[in-house]
Design a protein around this motif. Structure first.
Motif, PDB file in Angstrom:
ATOM      1  N   ILE A   1       0.850  -1.200   0.000  1.00 44.19           N
ATOM      2  CA  ILE A   1       0.000   0.000   0.000  1.00 44.19           C
ATOM      3  C   ILE A   1       0.883   1.247   0.000  1.00 44.19           C
ATOM      4  O   ILE A   1       0.665   2.175  -0.794  1.00 44.19           O
ATOM      5  CB  ILE A   1      -0.959   0.007   1.211  1.00 44.19           C
ATOM      6  CG1 ILE A   1      -2.013  -1.092   1.060  1.00 44.19           C
ATOM      7  CG2 ILE A   1      -1.629   1.376   1.360  1.00 44.19           C
ATOM      8  CD1 ILE A   1      -2.854  -1.321   2.317  1.00 44.19           C
ATOM      9  N   GLU A   2       1.898   1.273   0.840  1.00 51.01           N
ATOM     10  CA  GLU A   2       2.787   2.440   0.906  1.00 51.01           C
ATOM     11  C   GLU A   2       3.563   2.632  -0.396  1.00 51.01           C
ATOM     12  O   GLU A   2       3.713   3.767  -0.868  1.00 51.01           O
ATOM     13  CB  GLU A   2       3.741   2.318   2.087  1.00 51.01           C
ATOM     14  CG  GLU A   2       3.051   2.530   3.414  1.00 51.01           C
ATOM     15  CD  GLU A   2       3.998   2.480   4.594  1.00 51.01           C
ATOM     16  OE1 GLU A   2       5.232   2.498   4.388  1.00 51.01           O
ATOM     17  OE2 GLU A   2       3.506   2.429   5.736  1.00 51.01           O
ATOM     18  N   ARG A   3       4.038   1.545  -0.996  1.00 52.36           N
ATOM     19  CA  ARG A   3       4.762   1.666  -2.277  1.00 52.36           C
ATOM     20  C   ARG A   3       3.840   2.219  -3.360  1.00 52.36           C
ATOM     21  O   ARG A   3       4.235   3.065  -4.156  1.00 52.36           O
ATOM     22  CB  ARG A   3       5.320   0.304  -2.717  1.00 52.36           C
ATOM     23  CG  ARG A   3       6.587  -0.089  -1.992  1.00 52.36           C
ATOM     24  CD  ARG A   3       7.314  -1.249  -2.654  1.00 52.36           C
ATOM     25  NE  ARG A   3       6.471  -2.369  -3.022  1.00 52.36           N
ATOM     26  CZ  ARG A   3       6.171  -3.396  -2.224  1.00 52.36           C
ATOM     27  NH1 ARG A   3       6.652  -3.439  -1.002  1.00 52.36           N
ATOM     28  NH2 ARG A   3       5.409  -4.373  -2.654  1.00 52.36           N
TER      29      ARG A   3
ATOM     30  N   PHE B   1       1.702   8.902  -5.838  1.00 48.69           N
ATOM     31  CA  PHE B   1       0.817  10.065  -5.920  1.00 48.69           C
ATOM     32  C   PHE B   1       0.614  10.802  -4.592  1.00 48.69           C
ATOM     33  O   PHE B   1      -0.084  11.810  -4.556  1.00 48.69           O
ATOM     34  CB  PHE B   1      -0.556   9.659  -6.483  1.00 48.69           C
ATOM     35  CG  PHE B   1      -1.242   8.584  -5.700  1.00 48.69           C
ATOM     36  CD1 PHE B   1      -2.084   8.900  -4.661  1.00 48.69           C
ATOM     37  CD2 PHE B   1      -1.015   7.249  -6.005  1.00 48.69           C
ATOM     38  CE1 PHE B   1      -2.706   7.912  -3.936  1.00 48.69           C
ATOM     39  CE2 PHE B   1      -1.635   6.250  -5.280  1.00 48.69           C
ATOM     40  CZ  PHE B   1      -2.481   6.584  -4.247  1.00 48.69           C
ATOM     41  N   MET B   2       1.226  10.319  -3.528  1.00 47.10           N
ATOM     42  CA  MET B   2       1.094  10.993  -2.234  1.00 47.10           C
ATOM     43  C   MET B   2       2.469  11.433  -1.740  1.00 47.10           C
ATOM     44  O   MET B   2       3.431  10.672  -1.840  1.00 47.10           O
ATOM     45  CB  MET B   2       0.471  10.056  -1.184  1.00 47.10           C
ATOM     46  CG  MET B   2      -0.970   9.725  -1.421  1.00 47.10           C
ATOM     47  SD  MET B   2      -1.617   8.520  -0.216  1.00 47.10           S
ATOM     48  CE  MET B   2      -1.972   9.589   1.161  1.00 47.10           C
ATOM     49  N   ARG B   3       2.526  12.621  -1.227  1.00 47.10           N
ATOM     50  CA  ARG B   3       3.783  13.126  -0.687  1.00 47.10           C
ATOM     51  C   ARG B   3       4.215  12.329   0.551  1.00 47.10           C
ATOM     52  O   ARG B   3       5.380  12.006   0.728  1.00 47.10           O
ATOM     53  CB  ARG B   3       3.603  14.583  -0.304  1.00 47.10           C
ATOM     54  CG  ARG B   3       4.821  15.384  -0.506  1.00 47.10           C
ATOM     55  CD  ARG B   3       4.558  16.826  -0.223  1.00 47.10           C
ATOM     56  NE  ARG B   3       5.161  17.553  -1.328  1.00 47.10           N
ATOM     57  CZ  ARG B   3       4.911  18.773  -1.633  1.00 47.10           C
ATOM     58  NH1 ARG B   3       4.033  19.445  -0.945  1.00 47.10           N
ATOM     59  NH2 ARG B   3       5.518  19.343  -2.631  1.00 47.10           N
ATOM     60  N   LYS B   4       3.236  12.037   1.410  1.00 48.23           N
ATOM     61  CA  LYS B   4       3.495  11.269   2.624  1.00 48.23           C
ATOM     62  C   LYS B   4       2.525  10.084   2.677  1.00 48.23           C
ATOM     63  O   LYS B   4       1.416  10.217   3.200  1.00 48.23           O
ATOM     64  CB  LYS B   4       3.311  12.140   3.869  1.00 48.23           C
ATOM     65  CG  LYS B   4       4.334  13.236   3.987  1.00 48.23           C
ATOM     66  CD  LYS B   4       4.146  14.005   5.265  1.00 48.23           C
ATOM     67  CE  LYS B   4       5.200  15.088   5.375  1.00 48.23           C
ATOM     68  NZ  LYS B   4       5.072  15.840   6.618  1.00 48.23           N
TER      69      LYS B   4
ATOM     70  N   GLY C   1     -11.107   7.677   0.270  1.00 55.08           N
ATOM     71  CA  GLY C   1      -9.826   8.354   0.299  1.00 55.08           C
ATOM     72  C   GLY C   1      -9.145   8.401  -1.059  1.00 55.08           C
ATOM     73  O   GLY C   1      -9.607   7.798  -2.029  1.00 55.08           O
ATOM     74  N   PRO C   2      -8.018   9.093  -1.140  1.00 53.49           N
ATOM     75  CA  PRO C   2      -7.315   9.275  -2.407  1.00 53.49           C
ATOM     76  C   PRO C   2      -6.705   7.993  -2.991  1.00 53.49           C
ATOM     77  O   PRO C   2      -6.544   7.883  -4.195  1.00 53.49           O
ATOM     78  CB  PRO C   2      -6.222  10.277  -2.061  1.00 53.49           C
ATOM     79  CG  PRO C   2      -5.999  10.116  -0.602  1.00 53.49           C
ATOM     80  CD  PRO C   2      -7.337   9.749  -0.033  1.00 53.49           C
ATOM     81  N   THR C   3      -6.403   7.010  -2.148  1.00 50.83           N
ATOM     82  CA  THR C   3      -5.790   5.789  -2.645  1.00 50.83           C
ATOM     83  C   THR C   3      -6.785   4.923  -3.394  1.00 50.83           C
ATOM     84  O   THR C   3      -6.500   4.409  -4.460  1.00 50.83           O
ATOM     85  CB  THR C   3      -5.169   4.970  -1.489  1.00 50.83           C
ATOM     86  OG1 THR C   3      -4.252   5.798  -0.797  1.00 50.83           O
ATOM     87  CG2 THR C   3      -4.456   3.740  -1.999  1.00 50.83           C
ATOM     88  N   PHE C   4      -7.988   4.773  -2.848  1.00 52.88           N
ATOM     89  CA  PHE C   4      -8.994   3.913  -3.480  1.00 52.88           C
ATOM     90  C   PHE C   4      -9.607   4.624  -4.657  1.00 52.88           C
ATOM     91  O   PHE C   4      -9.844   4.105  -5.676  1.00 52.88           O
ATOM     92  CB  PHE C   4     -10.051   3.480  -2.478  1.00 52.88           C
ATOM     93  CG  PHE C   4     -10.937   2.394  -2.990  1.00 52.88           C
ATOM     94  CD1 PHE C   4     -10.422   1.142  -3.238  1.00 52.88           C
ATOM     95  CD2 PHE C   4     -12.287   2.601  -3.225  1.00 52.88           C
ATOM     96  CE1 PHE C   4     -11.233   0.117  -3.709  1.00 52.88           C
ATOM     97  CE2 PHE C   4     -13.091   1.597  -3.684  1.00 52.88           C
ATOM     98  CZ  PHE C   4     -12.567   0.350  -3.924  1.00 52.88           C
TER      99      PHE C   4
END
Length: 69
Positions: free
Chosen positions: A47-49, A54-57, A66-69
């Motif tokens: 998930i972090e990789r 697209f996410m700074r942190k 959320g932005p990931t899904f």
């Protein structure tokens, strides 16, 4: 496709949601290991990789809206 709860660090980690996310991560080329429905170390790292694109942190969590899904 919808999630019932968040997946990852501090998430609800409901087994069917985790399997969905594991399959999507694998399709995106970020392998979380076999889709077993457990949100373990490999899934959280994947998930972090994925989020690093697209996410700074990266926060290590996939939230329902959320932005990931």
């Amino acid at each position: 496709m919808r999630l019932r709860g968040s997946v990852g660090l501090g998430g609800r980690n409901w087994k069917p949601d985790v399997i969905r996310i594991q399959r999507l991560l694998d399709q995106a080329g970020v392998s979380p290991g076999p889709p077993d429905g457990r949100c373990g170390r490999l899934t959280m790292q994947a998930i972090e990789r994925f989020q690093q694109h697209f996410m700074r942190k990266p926060d290590g969590r996939v939230d329902v809206n959320g932005p990931t899904f």
